[in-house]
Each structure stands twice: as structure tokens, then as C-alpha cells.
Design a protein around this motif. Structure first.
Motif, short mmCIF file in Angstrom:
data_model
loop_
_atom_site.label_atom_id
_atom_site.label_comp_id
_atom_site.label_asym_id
_atom_site.label_seq_id
_atom_site.Cartn_x
_atom_site.Cartn_y
_atom_site.Cartn_z
N ASP A 57 0.87 -1.29 0.39
CA ASP A 57 0.26 -0.17 0.07
C ASP A 57 0.83 1.21 -0.04
OD1 ASP A 57 -1.39 2.49 0.96
OD2 ASP A 57 -3.08 1.23 1.70
N ARG A 58 1.09 2.04 -1.19
CA ARG A 58 2.19 2.69 -1.44
C ARG A 58 1.74 4.50 -0.35
NH1 ARG A 58 2.48 7.08 -5.17
NH2 ARG A 58 1.17 5.56 -6.57
N ALA A 59 0.29 4.46 -0.54
CA ALA A 59 0.06 5.32 0.02
C ALA A 59 0.20 5.43 1.77
CB ALA A 59 -1.36 5.57 0.26
N ALA A 60 -0.44 4.11 2.25
CA ALA A 60 0.29 4.16 3.53
C ALA A 60 1.81 4.20 4.11
CB ALA A 60 0.20 2.53 4.25
N GLU A 62 3.79 6.39 2.20
CA GLU A 62 4.88 7.06 2.69
C GLU A 62 3.97 8.08 3.59
OE1 GLU A 62 3.09 8.70 -1.16
OE2 GLU A 62 4.87 7.39 -2.20
N GLN A 63 2.89 7.51 3.93
CA GLN A 63 1.98 8.78 5.62
C GLN A 63 3.24 8.24 6.61
OE1 GLN A 63 -0.57 10.62 5.37
NE2 GLN A 63 -0.02 10.58 8.08
N HIS A 66 5.88 9.68 6.93
CA HIS A 66 5.86 11.06 6.55
C HIS A 66 5.86 11.58 8.71
CE1 HIS A 66 4.89 16.10 6.44
NE2 HIS A 66 3.33 15.05 7.37
N TYR A 111 8.04 0.88 -3.66
CA TYR A 111 7.18 1.75 -2.89
C TYR A 111 8.60 2.43 -1.47
CZ TYR A 111 3.41 -0.12 -5.67
OH TYR A 111 2.75 -0.40 -6.23
N CYS A 112 9.24 1.24 -0.72
CA CYS A 112 9.27 1.70 0.46
C CYS A 112 10.84 2.30 0.35
CB CYS A 112 10.10 0.93 1.39
SG CYS A 112 8.45 -0.39 2.08
N ALA A 115 9.74 6.62 -1.29
CA ALA A 115 9.23 6.86 0.17
C ALA A 115 10.86 7.54 0.66
CB ALA A 115 8.37 6.21 1.23
#
Length: 240
Positions: A57-60, A62-63, A66, A111-112, A115
Motif C-alpha cells: 500500500d504505497r500511500a500507507a 508514504e504516510q 511522513h 514503494y518503500c 518513500a
């Protein structure tokens, strides 16, 4: 170095948990990612943010990064440890097992990495450590799809190193042989699991996760101008 946050994926057990303990003992704030957040919290490490995140889950991802950077500052190292080992024969292995390994072992690593990498490049420092496998260097019976994903990890790691080395970012590949972790338990073919266990026994047993974690920490703790490009580590009795 000791004040910089380190991100570890697949940190709820095995190599990831062992690495988290070692890095925490060196004074690093940590961001630990796994699907079993309760297992992360049970590690009870100081200055540690635990997040229930599937690395596909790329968005998760990145969040979570952050949030960690808001609390602890820039990410100085990423340990891409999350992965799946679903052994089987291409002729009859469930295709969804291929998809799971491709998503987790390849896309999750990408993905990681994405990020944290732009910040590392901008700062001119950072370390990406990808946990691959001896199966990323040679083939094994009943490993075809898994080997394909780990060969991909080796290839993307080396190509990434070529891209970012001039920016001061290090890329390390850790290639363990058989390790005593939960990975094998996810294989659905019971005969293959029995054969694998017999193979481990014939080799005198597998590596303890702590041994691989020590290799990860060794590579990370080299001077910033030194990159240990690859560490291959296996039980002495493992011939292949």
C-alpha cells in the motif's frame, strides 16, 4: 548517525524484529512497519513508532514515513525486510501466490524505497538495505516464482546503487541462506514444506535471525564513504 531515524519493514518477527532490537540498542529512533502492529508494540523499544502497514500500500507507506520524519527527523536508513516465500512448482502453484510475492517482494521494496529516497538524495546521505536471499543469486527446486522475485531484488538493488552512489546514498543487498523464521509456514504445499525442513536438518540447521541482523548492522555502521554492496551469509552446512 545515532540520532537518525531508521525504517524497518516486516519488523514483527524474524530478521526484522532482531534488527529492530539491535538498532534500538544503538540509540536509533525507529519506524517499524508490519501488518501485526501488536507484535511491533510487544518489542517495547524506546523512541519507536509502530504502524500497521502493508508495504504493498504505497500511500500507507508514504504516510507512515511522513509521520516518522515529523517526529524524529529525516530517515537515514531503510531496511527493506518485508517479504514472502511461497514455494511451489509453476505447473501447479496457485497463481495468487505469484502475485503476492511479486507485490510484496518487488513492489513493496520499490514503494518503500521511493518513500525515503528523494530525501536521501537531497541531503546527500542515506542507506537502503534490501534483504534478498541466496535465492536471488542461484536457483533451487520448487522456488521458481520466489527466485524470480529475489533475482529482481538483487538487480534493482545494484541498478539503484549505480543511480544514487554519486549522490552519497548507499545501497546494500543482504542475501541470507535458510533462516529460522516464519516464512516457510506460509507455503501451501505440505510436501514441499516437509522437504524443505528435511533439507535444513541435513545442512545442520538454519541461521538464527540475529545473525542476519548483525550483518545488516555491520553494513550500516561502515563509514559513509564505504558501501558494503552485498553480504551473502548462510549456515556452514548449507551447500547450495
Amino acid at each position: 548517525m545515532a540520532e537518525s531515524v531508521i525504517v524497518i519493514t516486516g519488523a514483527s518477527s524474524g530478521i526484522g524484529a532482531a534488527t529492530a532490537r539491535l538498532m534500538s540498542g544503538l540509540g536509533h529512533p525507529l519506524l517499524l512497519l508490519a501488518r501485526r502492529v501488536d507484535r511491533l508494540e510487544q518489542l517495547d523499544l524506546p523512541d519507536t513508532m509502530c504502524r500497521r502497514v502493508d508495504v504493498t500500500d504505497r500511500a500507507a507507506v508514504e504516510q507512515a514515513v511522513h509521520e516518522a520524519e515529523e517526529r524524529y527527523g529525516p530517515v537515514e536508513a531503510l531496511v527493506n525486510n518485508a517479504g514472502a516465500m511461497l514455494l511451489g512448482r509453476i505447473v501447479d502453484q496457485p497463481v495468487d501466490e505469484w502475485d503476492r510475492m511479486i507485490d510484496l517482494n518487488i513492489k513493496g521494496v520499490l514503494y518503500c524505497t521511493r518513500a525515503v529516497l528523494p530525501g536521501m538524495v537531497a541531503r546527500g546521505s542515506g542507506t537502503v538495505i534490501n534483504v534478498s536471499s541466496v535465492a536471488g543469486r542461484k536457483t533451487f527446486p520448487n522456488h521458481t516464482a520466489y527466485v524470480a522475485t529475489k533475482f529482481a531484488v538483487h538487480a534493482l538493488s545494484e541498478n539503484l546503487r549505480e543511480e544514487v552512489s554519486v549522490k552519497g546514498v548507499r545501497v546494500v543487498t543482504i542475501a541470507p541462506g535458510a533462516v529460522e523464521t516464519e516464512l516457510l509456514s506460509h507455503t501451501s504445499d505440505e510436501q514441499i514444506k516437509r522437504d524443505y525442513e528435511a533439507w535444513k536438518t541435513s545442512a545442520g540447521g538454519a541461521l538464527a535471525p540475529e545473525v542476519v541482523a548483525e550483518a545488516i548492522v555491520y553494513a550500516y555502521r561502515q563509514p559513509p564513504n564505504v558501501t558494503v554492496r552485498e553480504i551473502v551469509i548462510a549456515a556452514t552446512g548449507q551447500e547450495a
